[in-house]
Design a protein around this motif. Structure first.
Motif, PDB file in Angstrom:
ATOM      1  N   UNK A 238       0.909  -1.304   0.017  1.00  0.00           N
ATOM      2  CA  UNK A 238       0.101  -0.003   0.016  1.00  0.00           C
ATOM      3  C   UNK A 238       0.872   1.377   0.123  1.00  0.00           C
ATOM      4  N   UNK A 239       0.428   2.514  -0.167  1.00  0.00           N
ATOM      5  CA  UNK A 239       1.080   3.509  -0.073  1.00  0.00           C
ATOM      6  C   UNK A 239       1.809   3.987   1.262  1.00  0.00           C
ATOM      7  N   UNK A 240       2.981   4.494   1.001  1.00  0.00           N
ATOM      8  CA  UNK A 240       3.978   4.283   2.200  1.00  0.00           C
ATOM      9  C   UNK A 240       3.561   5.089   3.508  1.00  0.00           C
ATOM     10  N   UNK A 241       2.518   5.862   3.378  1.00  0.00           N
ATOM     11  CA  UNK A 241       2.139   6.681   4.475  1.00  0.00           C
ATOM     12  C   UNK A 241       0.863   5.804   5.266  1.00  0.00           C
TER      13      UNK A 241
ATOM     14  N   UNK B 224      -5.195   2.978  -5.168  1.00  0.00           N
ATOM     15  CA  UNK B 224      -5.982   3.078  -3.901  1.00  0.00           C
ATOM     16  C   UNK B 224      -4.915   2.848  -2.804  1.00  0.00           C
ATOM     17  N   UNK B 225      -4.852   3.796  -1.944  1.00  0.00           N
ATOM     18  CA  UNK B 225      -3.912   3.768  -1.021  1.00  0.00           C
ATOM     19  C   UNK B 225      -3.943   2.612  -0.036  1.00  0.00           C
ATOM     20  N   UNK B 226      -4.893   2.031   0.228  1.00  0.00           N
ATOM     21  CA  UNK B 226      -5.022   0.984   1.110  1.00  0.00           C
ATOM     22  C   UNK B 226      -4.600  -0.184   0.514  1.00  0.00           C
ATOM     23  N   UNK B 227      -4.453  -0.302  -0.905  1.00  0.00           N
ATOM     24  CA  UNK B 227      -4.182  -1.787  -1.539  1.00  0.00           C
ATOM     25  C   UNK B 227      -3.125  -1.786  -2.442  1.00  0.00           C
TER      26      UNK B 227
END
Length: 119
Positions: free
Chosen positions: A30-33, A89-92
């Motif tokens: 997922x996204x690093x943040x 999609x930042x979560x996936x």
């Protein structure tokens, strides 16, 4: 630990006599943040500029989607991995999909601009 494979491995390609190269890309699920970030490692096996195999390892079941997507590119020129449209999609998914990174690395090594276009 989750492991997924599509196509053939580098070792199998060499046994069959294919000229082969591979790229290993370390990424995240997922996204690093995002919290609970997990590492994902993808190995792409390429012969004559075409994708012939992919192996994915990680501690998330999301790698199944990476393997399914890679299957759609088997037999295609690797540059298509870079130019393909990927969802974000930042979560996936990370900002740069690991398959797009494989395509980018391959283009960095093999892209030769048309010399007549620069003249």
């Amino acid at each position: 630990m989750y492991i997924g494979v599509t196509g053939i491995t580098e070792a199998e390609a060499r046994r069959r006599g294919f000229p082969v190269e591979s790229y290993v890309v370390e990424s995240h699920d997922k996204a690093k943040y995002m919290r609970e970030l997990r590492n994902v490692v993808i190995k792409a096996v390429i012969s004559r500029g075409k994708l012939i195999g992919v192996q994915v390892v990680g501690r998330t079941p999301l790698i199944a989607g990476y393997v399914d997507l890679a299957t759609q590119f088997l037999g295609e020129y690797v540059e298509k991995l870079f130019y393909a449209e990927y969802t974000y999609m930042p979560f996936t998914a990370p900002v740069w999909h690991p398959l797009a990174v494989v395509g980018r690395l391959w283009l960095r090594n093999y892209y030769r601009p048309n010399s007549s276009a620069t003249s």
